[in-house]
Design an enzyme around this catalytic site. Structure first.
Site, PDB file in Angstrom:
ATOM      1  N   THR A  36       0.787  -1.083  -0.067  1.00 26.18           N
ATOM      2  CA  THR A  36       0.149  -0.144  -0.055  1.00 26.18           C
ATOM      3  C   THR A  36       1.142   1.278  -0.111  1.00 26.18           C
ATOM      4  O   THR A  36       0.694   2.246  -0.890  1.00 26.18           O
ATOM      5  CB  THR A  36      -0.924   0.117   1.151  1.00 26.18           C
ATOM      6  OG1 THR A  36      -1.828  -1.159   1.236  1.00 26.18           O
ATOM      7  CG2 THR A  36      -1.866   1.167   1.173  1.00 26.18           C
ATOM      8  N   ASN A 110      -5.529 -10.110  -7.205  1.00 24.55           N
ATOM      9  CA  ASN A 110      -5.803 -10.586  -5.803  1.00 24.55           C
ATOM     10  C   ASN A 110      -6.959 -11.575  -5.542  1.00 24.55           C
ATOM     11  O   ASN A 110      -6.984 -12.238  -4.246  1.00 24.55           O
ATOM     12  CB  ASN A 110      -5.872  -9.488  -4.665  1.00 24.55           C
ATOM     13  CG  ASN A 110      -6.550  -8.454  -4.746  1.00 24.55           C
ATOM     14  OD1 ASN A 110      -6.648  -7.820  -5.848  1.00 24.55           O
ATOM     15  ND2 ASN A 110      -7.412  -8.168  -3.788  1.00 24.55           N
ATOM     16  N   ALA A 159       5.782  -8.151   1.549  1.00 18.18           N
ATOM     17  CA  ALA A 159       6.342  -9.302   2.243  1.00 18.18           C
ATOM     18  C   ALA A 159       5.212 -10.550   2.798  1.00 18.18           C
ATOM     19  O   ALA A 159       5.417 -11.683   2.494  1.00 18.18           O
ATOM     20  CB  ALA A 159       7.154  -8.951   3.518  1.00 18.18           C
ATOM     21  N   CYS A 282      -8.939  -8.529   2.328  1.00 17.79           N
ATOM     22  CA  CYS A 282      -8.749  -7.273   3.275  1.00 17.79           C
ATOM     23  C   CYS A 282     -10.065  -6.481   3.173  1.00 17.79           C
ATOM     24  O   CYS A 282     -10.096  -5.563   4.010  1.00 17.79           O
ATOM     25  CB  CYS A 282      -7.627  -6.493   2.874  1.00 17.79           C
ATOM     26  SG  CYS A 282      -7.280  -6.226   1.235  1.00 17.79           S
TER      27      CYS A 282
END
Ligand code: PLP
Length: 342
Positions: A36, A110, A159, A282
């Protein structure tokens, strides 16, 4: 001293990440708090020459939000995708011919795992002198990522998408002199200030090192993914996989179940021990997926879409268990239905 050790650890991590993605120099890698922030930093660095922003209709919310925040009056052009989730290259070409552009495209989606043909998009960007940012948060570790082959100006990594720690990411920058810092100060070559997240950075690099033999891992994920999809499609009449059958990463499977509210369904699944999501992992999951809407223009298909995540640690037994829970819940749980099943 501790400071010297920390510095050495950070610079080793930077050199490794630069090498893994084919960056020409370590100065082109900046560590951030995640994709982000990497995305935001790329957008904050849009030059005055770029008079329009071009993204796709299926980008992650981080890109959609950044394109609004840093538009500064520029029009934001959203390139559509087809029903398989692939980018409309003709529309892309037309848009780029219109004005000097800053382009942001994801490598892998995603929600569906679909891979954009970034190299072809980059060729168009080069022809039209557009600047290209690639959101590789989902693609890195699942397909080879090389910034020279992708021919991009910026590339974002996260990560926790490849078994590293949450809250750490990286941004590749082709021309560091063009970066306009969001946090000014002396760290990260004056491009991203704040005391470095040393443990996060070391974790990011350690997770990336494990990916050095990525093809082995990818091969391991595709088989259980296919088993999952085949079993669900054959046991639930009308279930469909969303996204291109082959041009996608193996760690995500997106399946719409007929007449089902995915938001309610995932709650039922969770009670039975299966954690999956409706839409982006998310997001709250209450909004029908903008990705499936962009592909099919069908709100019911979007509202009934389930996103399964697999990793190289997912076993055949877990897949069989997941299929059992999904089919049992679908056939037996008292769930609100859109209309009477055929
Ligand atoms: N871009 C994509 C495609 C993602 O899947 C994510 C995941 O959350 C992000 C960006 C944001 O990454 P982060 O959670 O590291 O901020």
């Amino acid at each position: 001293t501790g400071g010297t050790t920390a510095r050495r650890n950070i610079e080793e991590a930077r050199a490794d990440i630069a090498r893994f993605i084919g960056a020409g120099s370590t100065g082109q890698i900046l560590f951030t708090s995640g994709a982000t922030e990497s995305i935001a930093l790329a957008f904050a660095s849009i030059s005055r020459e770029a008079t329009q922003i071009v993204t796709s209709a299926v980008e992650h919310s981080a890109v959609l939000a950044a394109s609004k925040r840093w538009a500064n009056g520029r029009p934001v052009v959203s390139i559509p995708v087809n029903s398989e989730g692939l980018l409309d290259m003709e529309r892309m070409q037309i848009a780029l011919g219109h004005a000097p552009s800053f382009v942001s495209l994801m490598l892998a989606n995603n929600e569906t795992g679909v891979l954009f043909d970034i190299s072809s998009a980059a060729q168009l960007c080069r022809q039209h002198r557009a600047v290209l940012h690639v959101d590789a948060a989902q693609g890195f570790g699942k397909v080879p990522v090389n910034v020279c082959e992708l021919d991009c100006d910026y590339l974002s990594l996260s990560a926790h998408k490849f078994h590293g720690p949450k809250g750490c990411g990286a941004l590749y920058v082709r021309r560091p002199a063009q970066v306009q810092p969001i946090f000014p100060g002396h760290q990260e070559s004056h491009l991203r200030a704040g005391t470095e997240n040393v443990v996060g950075i070391m974790g990011l690099a350690a997770a990336a090192r494990v990916l050095a033999d990525w093809p082995k891992h990818v091969g391991l994920i595709a088989e259980p993914r296919d088993q999952l999809e085949h079993s669900i499609i054959t046991s639930i009449h009308g279930a469909v996989v969303n996204g291109h059958t082959t041009q996608r990463i193996a760690s995500i499977s997106n399946i719409s179940l007929p007449h089902t509210s995915a938001a309610d369904f995932v709650v039922q699944l969770s009670r039975r021990g299966l954690q999956i999501s409706s839409g982006a992992a998310c997001s709250s999951g209450r909004q029908p997926s903008h990705v499936i809407i962009a592909m099919h223009n069908d709100p019911l298909r979007a509202e009934s879409s389930l996103r399964f995540s697999l990793s190289r640690f997912t076993t055949r037994e877990e897949i069989a268990e997941a299929v059992h829970i999904v089919t049992q819940t679908y056939h037996h749980a008292a769930l609100p239905r859109f209309d009477t099943p055929a």
